[in-house]
Design a protein around this motif. Structure first.
Motif: not given
Length: 355
Positions: A164-166, A253-257
């Motif tokens: 999931v690209d966020v 998730v914050g690190r991998l975007t």
């Protein structure tokens, strides 16, 4: 291990001919985490000599950031292992919570709602583990291994195995800043890690819940007879491990975007090895957050050195597995030495007993 040393002074014989034995002060010992500290210092000194880039501020902060997820999971696992259990599902719960966070971010929900949703999902999965183990008395190995498969499947099913690209989502900005931003020269995640360590160390050492965790891990039946609710304590530590998995998913998730349904399979080995290397007993009843922190840093430095030395990533999984085996072996050796060590009263009686 402290040994009892005695010395016989020939000039101080008793009237009846019996020699008086003098007890010498005990030899200093490193304690449960002293060996890790020494090994970590030696490793860092050797690394700084072999790889000049190792001891730069940017590289040290890179170690902190790269191991923040492992730090969170290891802290949660410390509570579980001290209580006499083990959680094999923390990595899978992290993946499932991360996918939940990704879906919430994609839906346009506020950042706070997204983060709380990920934390709640992780804590909920951990609570299921705890209830099955404490109420239905199913083996923790069976429950957590089953939950590992369930959580991993959930992470894959929700988006058919795709990421999931966020990165472009408005609510993702604060999450990304939290995981990768800086407060001057200090990364925000480092500040958060320090606060997390202080909070959990305080809970484990100074609260009734923390004392109950140690008591349950040492002897669950004795803890029950002393008024401790063993079932609630057991359920709580697994829920706490799930909460730690949810927290790790926010950092991931914050690190991998993006939210990925799959996480490094060697992460679980690293988490368990860090806890055990830090002095937490595999059989429960003994351990500390500070030891776990040292274990995470030790493994983080090892992985960083392998990266700087351009060692193949295929070998890194082998190193993690080897360190896990060594950690379990050391834990078993410490446990055997503690069982063989005489109690202070017994040692004093032996010292006074004539030969």
């Amino acid at each position: 291990m402290t040994a009892l040393h005695q010395q016989v002074d020939p000039s101080s014989a008793a009237p009846g001919g019996e020699r008086v034995r003098r007890q010498l002060p005990p030899l200093p010992r490193l304690g449960e985490t002293g060996g890790v500290v020494v090994a970590l210092v030696i490793l860092m000194v050797v690394s700084s000599i072999a790889q000049p880039a190792f001891f730069t501020w940017s590289n040290l902060m890179n170690i902190v950031g790269a191991n923040s997820v492992a730090m969170s999971l290891a802290i949660g696992s410390t509570f579980v292992i001290i209580a006499g259990g083990i959680d094999l599902s923390v990595v899978s719960m992290t993946a499932a919570s991360g996918m939940g966070l990704g879906l919430l971010l994609s839906s346009g929900a506020p950042t706070v709602v997204c983060v709380l949703g990920a934390l709640a999902l992780g804590a909920g999965l951990g609570a299921v583990n705890g209830l099955l183990i404490s109420r239905l008395r199913i083996s923790f190995l069976v429950v957590t291994l089953g939950m590992a498969s369930i959580a991993a499947s959930l992470a894959l099913v929700v988006k058919n195995g795709s990421t999931v690209d966020v990165f472009t989502k408005p609510a993702f900005g604060p999450v990304h800043t939290f995981a990768t931003g800086d407060m001057g020269p200090v990364p925000i995640i480092l500040v958060f890690d320090v606060l997390l360590i202080l909070a959990t160390a305080g809970v484990l050492r100074y609260t009734r819940f923390g004392r109950s965790v140690f008591a349950v891990g040492s002897n669950a039946e004795a803890a029950r007879l002393n008024g401790i609710n063993v079932k609630n304590t057991t359920a709580a530590v697994y829920a706490l491990a799930g909460l730690a998995a949810g927290l790790g998913s926010v950092v991931q998730v914050g690190r991998l975007t993006g939210a990925s349904p799959q996480i490094d399979p060697s992460l679980l080995n690293g988490v368990l090895a860090a806890v055990l290397i830090g002095g937490t007993s595999f059989s429960g009843g003994k351990g500390s957050i500070w030891g776990t922190v040292l274990g995470v840093l030790f493994l983080g430095v090892v992985q960083n050195i392998m990266t700087l030395a351009d060692i193949s990533s295929f070998w890194r999984q082998a190193v993690n597995g080897l360190l896990l085996i060594l950690a379990v072996g050391l834990s078993a050796a410490r446990w055997k030495s503690l069982r063989r060590r005489p109690a202070p009263e017994a040692a004093a009686a032996l010292a006074k007993e004539p030969r």
